[in-house]
Write a protein that holds these residues in place. Structure first.
Motif, PDB file in Angstrom:
ATOM      1  N   ALA A 168      15.058   9.531  39.777  1.00 45.29           N
ATOM      2  CA  ALA A 168      14.811   9.597  38.136  1.00 45.29           C
ATOM      3  C   ALA A 168      16.314   9.576  37.434  1.00 45.29           C
ATOM      4  N   ILE A 169      16.120   9.232  36.234  1.00 49.79           N
ATOM      5  CA  ILE A 169      17.173   8.972  35.263  1.00 49.79           C
ATOM      6  C   ILE A 169      16.840   9.926  34.195  1.00 49.79           C
ATOM      7  N   TYR A 170      17.777  10.712  33.726  1.00 48.05           N
ATOM      8  CA  TYR A 170      17.551  11.462  32.297  1.00 48.05           C
ATOM      9  C   TYR A 170      18.614  11.060  31.459  1.00 48.05           C
ATOM     10  N   ARG A 171      18.180  11.026  29.952  1.00 47.30           N
ATOM     11  CA  ARG A 171      18.958  10.691  28.873  1.00 47.30           C
ATOM     12  C   ARG A 171      18.619  11.792  27.766  1.00 47.30           C
ATOM     13  N   ARG A 172      20.128  12.020  27.119  1.00 45.26           N
ATOM     14  CA  ARG A 172      19.777  12.911  25.987  1.00 45.26           C
ATOM     15  C   ARG A 172      20.983  12.431  24.865  1.00 45.26           C
ATOM     16  N   TYR A 173      21.010  12.985  23.780  1.00 45.58           N
ATOM     17  CA  TYR A 173      22.058  12.581  22.836  1.00 45.58           C
ATOM     18  C   TYR A 173      22.593  13.830  22.079  1.00 45.58           C
ATOM     19  N   TYR A 174      23.749  13.610  21.645  1.00 43.86           N
ATOM     20  CA  TYR A 174      24.421  14.768  20.953  1.00 43.86           C
ATOM     21  C   TYR A 174      24.591  14.398  19.502  1.00 43.86           C
ATOM     22  N   ASN A 175      24.412  15.227  18.671  1.00 44.03           N
ATOM     23  CA  ASN A 175      24.345  15.107  17.034  1.00 44.03           C
ATOM     24  C   ASN A 175      25.600  15.403  16.659  1.00 44.03           C
ATOM     25  N   GLY A 176      26.540  14.839  16.382  1.00 44.22           N
ATOM     26  CA  GLY A 176      27.969  15.249  16.026  1.00 44.22           C
ATOM     27  C   GLY A 176      27.915  15.992  14.416  1.00 44.22           C
ATOM     28  N   TYR A 177      27.082  15.335  13.820  1.00 42.00           N
ATOM     29  CA  TYR A 177      26.862  15.680  12.132  1.00 42.00           C
ATOM     30  C   TYR A 177      26.385  17.278  12.188  1.00 42.00           C
ATOM     31  N   ASP A 178      25.485  17.712  12.906  1.00 45.57           N
ATOM     32  CA  ASP A 178      24.883  19.030  12.971  1.00 45.57           C
ATOM     33  C   ASP A 178      24.979  19.794  14.114  1.00 45.57           C
ATOM     34  N   ASN A 179      25.819  19.423  15.063  1.00 39.87           N
ATOM     35  CA  ASN A 179      26.138  19.931  16.447  1.00 39.87           C
ATOM     36  C   ASN A 179      24.845  20.386  17.229  1.00 39.87           C
ATOM     37  N   THR A 180      23.917  19.341  17.473  1.00 43.70           N
ATOM     38  CA  THR A 180      22.780  19.622  17.925  1.00 43.70           C
ATOM     39  C   THR A 180      22.444  18.770  19.109  1.00 43.70           C
ATOM     40  N   TRP A 181      21.759  19.280  20.023  1.00 40.16           N
ATOM     41  CA  TRP A 181      21.364  18.085  21.252  1.00 40.16           C
ATOM     42  C   TRP A 181      19.893  17.641  20.887  1.00 40.16           C
ATOM     43  N   GLY A 182      19.585  16.401  21.266  1.00 43.97           N
ATOM     44  CA  GLY A 182      18.221  15.955  21.627  1.00 43.97           C
ATOM     45  C   GLY A 182      17.552  16.374  22.663  1.00 43.97           C
ATOM     46  N   ALA A 240      28.839   9.552  30.050  1.00 51.12           N
ATOM     47  CA  ALA A 240      28.842  10.046  28.739  1.00 51.12           C
ATOM     48  C   ALA A 240      29.409   8.549  27.836  1.00 51.12           C
ATOM     49  N   TYR A 241      28.424   8.226  26.736  1.00 46.27           N
ATOM     50  CA  TYR A 241      28.909   6.843  26.142  1.00 46.27           C
ATOM     51  C   TYR A 241      28.686   6.929  24.653  1.00 46.27           C
ATOM     52  N   LYS A 242      29.133   5.967  24.140  1.00 41.10           N
ATOM     53  CA  LYS A 242      28.763   5.558  22.704  1.00 41.10           C
ATOM     54  C   LYS A 242      28.186   4.329  22.432  1.00 41.10           C
ATOM     55  N   SER A 243      27.072   4.330  21.894  1.00 42.22           N
ATOM     56  CA  SER A 243      26.090   3.085  21.832  1.00 42.22           C
ATOM     57  C   SER A 243      26.837   2.059  20.727  1.00 42.22           C
ATOM     58  N   LEU A 244      26.915   0.919  21.040  1.00 44.10           N
ATOM     59  CA  LEU A 244      27.256   0.079  19.800  1.00 44.10           C
ATOM     60  C   LEU A 244      26.529   0.229  18.794  1.00 44.10           C
ATOM     61  N   GLY A 245      25.155   0.578  18.807  1.00 43.06           N
ATOM     62  CA  GLY A 245      24.489   0.493  17.598  1.00 43.06           C
ATOM     63  C   GLY A 245      24.333   1.939  17.003  1.00 43.06           C
ATOM     64  N   MET A 246      25.048   2.964  17.288  1.00 37.86           N
ATOM     65  CA  MET A 246      24.915   4.316  16.655  1.00 37.86           C
ATOM     66  C   MET A 246      26.410   4.548  16.370  1.00 37.86           C
ATOM     67  N   ASN A 247      26.099   5.786  15.277  1.00 42.67           N
ATOM     68  CA  ASN A 247      27.290   5.928  14.652  1.00 42.67           C
ATOM     69  C   ASN A 247      28.263   6.752  15.842  1.00 42.67           C
ATOM     70  N   ALA A 248      29.536   6.763  15.436  1.00 42.29           N
ATOM     71  CA  ALA A 248      30.557   7.474  16.339  1.00 42.29           C
ATOM     72  C   ALA A 248      30.234   8.774  16.453  1.00 42.29           C
ATOM     73  N   SER A 249      29.559   9.415  15.703  1.00 42.96           N
ATOM     74  CA  SER A 249      29.424  10.976  15.849  1.00 42.96           C
ATOM     75  C   SER A 249      28.250  11.207  16.985  1.00 42.96           C
ATOM     76  N   TYR A 250      27.621  10.339  17.356  1.00 38.77           N
ATOM     77  CA  TYR A 250      26.582  10.347  18.231  1.00 38.77           C
ATOM     78  C   TYR A 250      26.975  10.226  19.715  1.00 38.77           C
ATOM     79  N   VAL A 251      26.737  11.025  20.721  1.00 41.62           N
ATOM     80  CA  VAL A 251      27.046  10.674  22.128  1.00 41.62           C
ATOM     81  C   VAL A 251      25.933  10.787  22.760  1.00 41.62           C
ATOM     82  N   GLY A 252      25.826   9.772  23.967  1.00 38.86           N
ATOM     83  CA  GLY A 252      24.605  10.003  24.753  1.00 38.86           C
ATOM     84  C   GLY A 252      25.242  10.287  26.007  1.00 38.86           C
TER      85      GLY A 252
END
Length: 84
Positions: A58-72, A36-48
């Motif tokens: 395989a590798i899987y990736r997804r993001y969480y949007n903390g502004y509207d509490n949704t998952w990509g 679980a990480y925060k990208s340098l280029g992303m806002n603090a409310s997004y977690v990867g």
């Protein structure tokens, strides 16, 4: 796996396939390491979340949007196709 527990920055290990098969909202049913990480280029409310399978298939990736509490969506990359 889509819970506040796995939004805390760090590494999590699921060391067995039998445990992975029981996890809810997990993109894989095989053993993995989750970062679980925060990208340098992303806002603090997004977690990867980055799932790397033990077997390297395989590798899987997804993001969480903390502004509207949704998952990509979950994105799957074939083994060795994503530079980390």
């Amino acid at each position: 796996m889509k819970s506040e527990q796995y939004l805390t920055i760090g590494a999590y290990v699921c060391h067995s396939d039998s445990i992975a098969r029981t996890l809810i909202n997990c993109p894989t049913k095989t053993a993995f390491v989750l970062y679980a990480y925060k990208s340098l280029g992303m806002n603090a409310s997004y977690v990867g979340q980055l799932f790397i399978l033990y077997d390297g298939r395989a590798i899987y990736r997804r993001y969480y949007n903390g502004y509207d509490n949704t998952w990509g969506n979950d994105y799957e990359y074939a083994g060795n196709s994503l530079a980390i």
